[in-house]
Design an enzyme around this catalytic site. Sequence first.
Site, PDB file in Angstrom:
ATOM      1  N   HIS A 271       0.855  -1.184   0.000  1.00 17.35           N
ATOM      2  CA  HIS A 271       0.000   0.000   0.000  1.00 17.35           C
ATOM      3  C   HIS A 271       0.901   1.247   0.000  1.00 17.35           C
ATOM      4  O   HIS A 271       1.394   1.662   1.064  1.00 17.35           O
ATOM      5  CB  HIS A 271      -0.901   0.024   1.237  1.00 17.35           C
ATOM      6  CG  HIS A 271      -1.917  -1.061   1.282  1.00 17.35           C
ATOM      7  ND1 HIS A 271      -3.032  -1.076   0.465  1.00 17.35           N
ATOM      8  CD2 HIS A 271      -2.001  -2.177   2.049  1.00 17.35           C
ATOM      9  CE1 HIS A 271      -3.757  -2.146   0.726  1.00 17.35           C
ATOM     10  NE2 HIS A 271      -3.157  -2.837   1.671  1.00 17.35           N
TER      11      HIS A 271
ATOM     12  N   HIS B 143      -0.956  -6.575  -5.234  1.00 14.27           N
ATOM     13  CA  HIS B 143      -1.033  -7.841  -4.499  1.00 14.27           C
ATOM     14  C   HIS B 143      -0.414  -8.916  -5.365  1.00 14.27           C
ATOM     15  O   HIS B 143      -0.569  -8.913  -6.595  1.00 14.27           O
ATOM     16  CB  HIS B 143      -2.487  -8.192  -4.206  1.00 14.27           C
ATOM     17  CG  HIS B 143      -2.725  -9.647  -3.936  1.00 14.27           C
ATOM     18  ND1 HIS B 143      -3.223 -10.517  -4.892  1.00 14.27           N
ATOM     19  CD2 HIS B 143      -2.506 -10.392  -2.824  1.00 14.27           C
ATOM     20  CE1 HIS B 143      -3.300 -11.726  -4.375  1.00 14.27           C
ATOM     21  NE2 HIS B 143      -2.884 -11.687  -3.132  1.00 14.27           N
TER      22      HIS B 143
ATOM     23  N   ASN C 166       0.759 -13.366  -5.135  1.00 16.08           N
ATOM     24  CA  ASN C 166       0.739 -14.594  -4.351  1.00 16.08           C
ATOM     25  C   ASN C 166       1.190 -15.744  -5.229  1.00 16.08           C
ATOM     26  O   ASN C 166       0.787 -15.845  -6.386  1.00 16.08           O
ATOM     27  CB  ASN C 166      -0.682 -14.848  -3.833  1.00 16.08           C
ATOM     28  CG  ASN C 166      -0.817 -16.187  -3.133  1.00 16.08           C
ATOM     29  OD1 ASN C 166      -1.097 -17.201  -3.747  1.00 16.08           O
ATOM     30  ND2 ASN C 166      -0.611 -16.168  -1.827  1.00 16.08           N
ATOM     31  N   VAL C 167       2.060 -16.578  -4.698  1.00 13.37           N
ATOM     32  CA  VAL C 167       2.421 -17.836  -5.360  1.00 13.37           C
ATOM     33  C   VAL C 167       2.414 -18.918  -4.295  1.00 13.37           C
ATOM     34  O   VAL C 167       2.950 -18.733  -3.196  1.00 13.37           O
ATOM     35  CB  VAL C 167       3.792 -17.768  -6.065  1.00 13.37           C
ATOM     36  CG1 VAL C 167       3.683 -17.028  -7.394  1.00 13.37           C
ATOM     37  CG2 VAL C 167       4.850 -17.098  -5.194  1.00 13.37           C
ATOM     38  N   ARG C 168       1.801 -20.063  -4.605  1.00 11.52           N
ATOM     39  CA  ARG C 168       1.567 -21.047  -3.551  1.00 11.52           C
ATOM     40  C   ARG C 168       1.510 -22.472  -4.115  1.00 11.52           C
ATOM     41  O   ARG C 168       1.274 -22.677  -5.302  1.00 11.52           O
ATOM     42  CB  ARG C 168       0.254 -20.735  -2.833  1.00 11.52           C
ATOM     43  CG  ARG C 168      -0.951 -20.737  -3.753  1.00 11.52           C
ATOM     44  CD  ARG C 168      -2.205 -20.216  -3.069  1.00 11.52           C
ATOM     45  NE  ARG C 168      -3.361 -20.233  -3.972  1.00 11.52           N
ATOM     46  CZ  ARG C 168      -3.678 -19.255  -4.784  1.00 11.52           C
ATOM     47  NH1 ARG C 168      -2.947 -18.152  -4.821  1.00 11.52           N
ATOM     48  NH2 ARG C 168      -4.739 -19.349  -5.576  1.00 11.52           N
TER      49      ARG C 168
ATOM     50  N   HIS D 209       0.208  -5.405 -17.785  1.00  8.28           N
ATOM     51  CA  HIS D 209      -0.322  -6.546 -18.530  1.00  8.28           C
ATOM     52  C   HIS D 209       0.681  -7.084 -19.550  1.00  8.28           C
ATOM     53  O   HIS D 209       0.716  -8.296 -19.798  1.00  8.28           O
ATOM     54  CB  HIS D 209      -1.645  -6.167 -19.189  1.00  8.28           C
ATOM     55  CG  HIS D 209      -2.803  -6.192 -18.238  1.00  8.28           C
ATOM     56  ND1 HIS D 209      -3.517  -7.340 -17.975  1.00  8.28           N
ATOM     57  CD2 HIS D 209      -3.349  -5.228 -17.452  1.00  8.28           C
ATOM     58  CE1 HIS D 209      -4.465  -7.081 -17.085  1.00  8.28           C
ATOM     59  NE2 HIS D 209      -4.385  -5.797 -16.753  1.00  8.28           N
TER      60      HIS D 209
ATOM     61  N   GLY E 119      -7.560 -21.996  11.180  1.00  7.07           N
ATOM     62  CA  GLY E 119      -6.851 -21.668  12.409  1.00  7.07           C
ATOM     63  C   GLY E 119      -5.497 -21.065  12.163  1.00  7.07           C
ATOM     64  O   GLY E 119      -4.594 -21.181  13.002  1.00  7.07           O
ATOM     65  N   GLY E 120      -5.332 -20.406  11.025  1.00 10.52           N
ATOM     66  CA  GLY E 120      -4.057 -19.787  10.686  1.00 10.52           C
ATOM     67  C   GLY E 120      -3.731 -18.594  11.567  1.00 10.52           C
ATOM     68  O   GLY E 120      -4.520 -18.172  12.421  1.00 10.52           O
ATOM     69  N   ARG E 121      -2.567 -18.030  11.334  1.00  7.10           N
ATOM     70  CA  ARG E 121      -2.074 -16.933  12.169  1.00  7.10           C
ATOM     71  C   ARG E 121      -2.732 -15.628  11.730  1.00  7.10           C
ATOM     72  O   ARG E 121      -2.449 -15.086  10.656  1.00  7.10           O
ATOM     73  CB  ARG E 121      -0.551 -16.847  12.045  1.00  7.10           C
ATOM     74  CG  ARG E 121       0.086 -15.856  13.003  1.00  7.10           C
ATOM     75  CD  ARG E 121       1.599 -15.993  12.939  1.00  7.10           C
ATOM     76  NE  ARG E 121       2.230 -15.158  13.936  1.00  7.10           N
ATOM     77  CZ  ARG E 121       2.654 -13.915  13.712  1.00  7.10           C
ATOM     78  NH1 ARG E 121       2.490 -13.362  12.510  1.00  7.10           N
ATOM     79  NH2 ARG E 121       3.245 -13.212  14.664  1.00  7.10           N
TER      80      ARG E 121
END
Length: 308
Positions: free
Chosen positions: A100, A110, A112-114, A149, A262-264
């Site tokens: 931000h 944003h 994310n890679v997972r 893009h 139940g993650g942090r």
Amino acid sequence: MIKPNITVIRDYLLSLQDHICQQLENIDNNESFVEDAWERSDGLAGGGRTRVLNDGDIIEQGGVNFSHVRGTSMPASATANRPDLAGRSFEAIGVSLVIHPRNPYAPTCHANVRFFIAEKEGEEPIWWFGGGYDLTPYYGFQEDVIHWHQTAKKACDPFGQSIYQKYKKWCDEYFYLKHRDETRGVGGLFFDDLNEGGFEHCFNFLQSIGNSFLKAYLPILERRKNTPFGERERDFQLYRRGRYVEFNLVYDRGTLFGLQSGGRTESILMSLPPLVKWRYNWQPEPETDEAMLYNVFLKPQNWLGNEK
């Protein structure tokens, strides 16, 4: 089926987190991310490294989080659309970040890679990759969106000429606020459940996306970080940040999965902006830069012109 090598994924993601943090620190006058290393012990095993940069000259708040957790059962957010995952233990590993900027002319981003694997004794493991990145401007600039893009397409092209369009469309559809009837921003890439072509192919694609993020974002941040702004622009930025909060708390899969499993909590909610405003039934004045965001930039479209 041979179980995928999670160690090589972990090594890559840790190095990606290091590299992204270093480059963002360089752009923000060597402000430093503060690391909070954590471990789970209440139902989930594993841990992670949450890194947060607060109150920088350029980045008002940014978080780059690495997590690697294991659990004995899947939360409802994961099994709702995948009943085949019920009754399986799981292992999830990834890097997620949100930046931000302070300047309203610099967009929020944003990425994310997972990787995810679900296992059950006596059955083949179910695994997949997911991720992507998306851009949320407050004041739109064509050159910024086109660059964003173009970089995304370049990362996808080695894996097939249709890949960019497929994941660009998915991004437009995913980052959509139904209750507002508007997209969160100008999109980018979003993919999930990726296992077609085998582990090596999919892992190579994940790395291509992860490695292209800074190439997509840093030139935009450099271009806009020192643009003069006043109270009007700041006020609009804080109002539009409200949409970011609404999406993450109502729709975002990663947020819902983390909270339901139940993650942090502190790491999960690091994506939220430090300051935000809501107003009742506010509308931009016609023919203003604020109105242009709604009328032009929040409309999914082909940002590459003839280049497809």
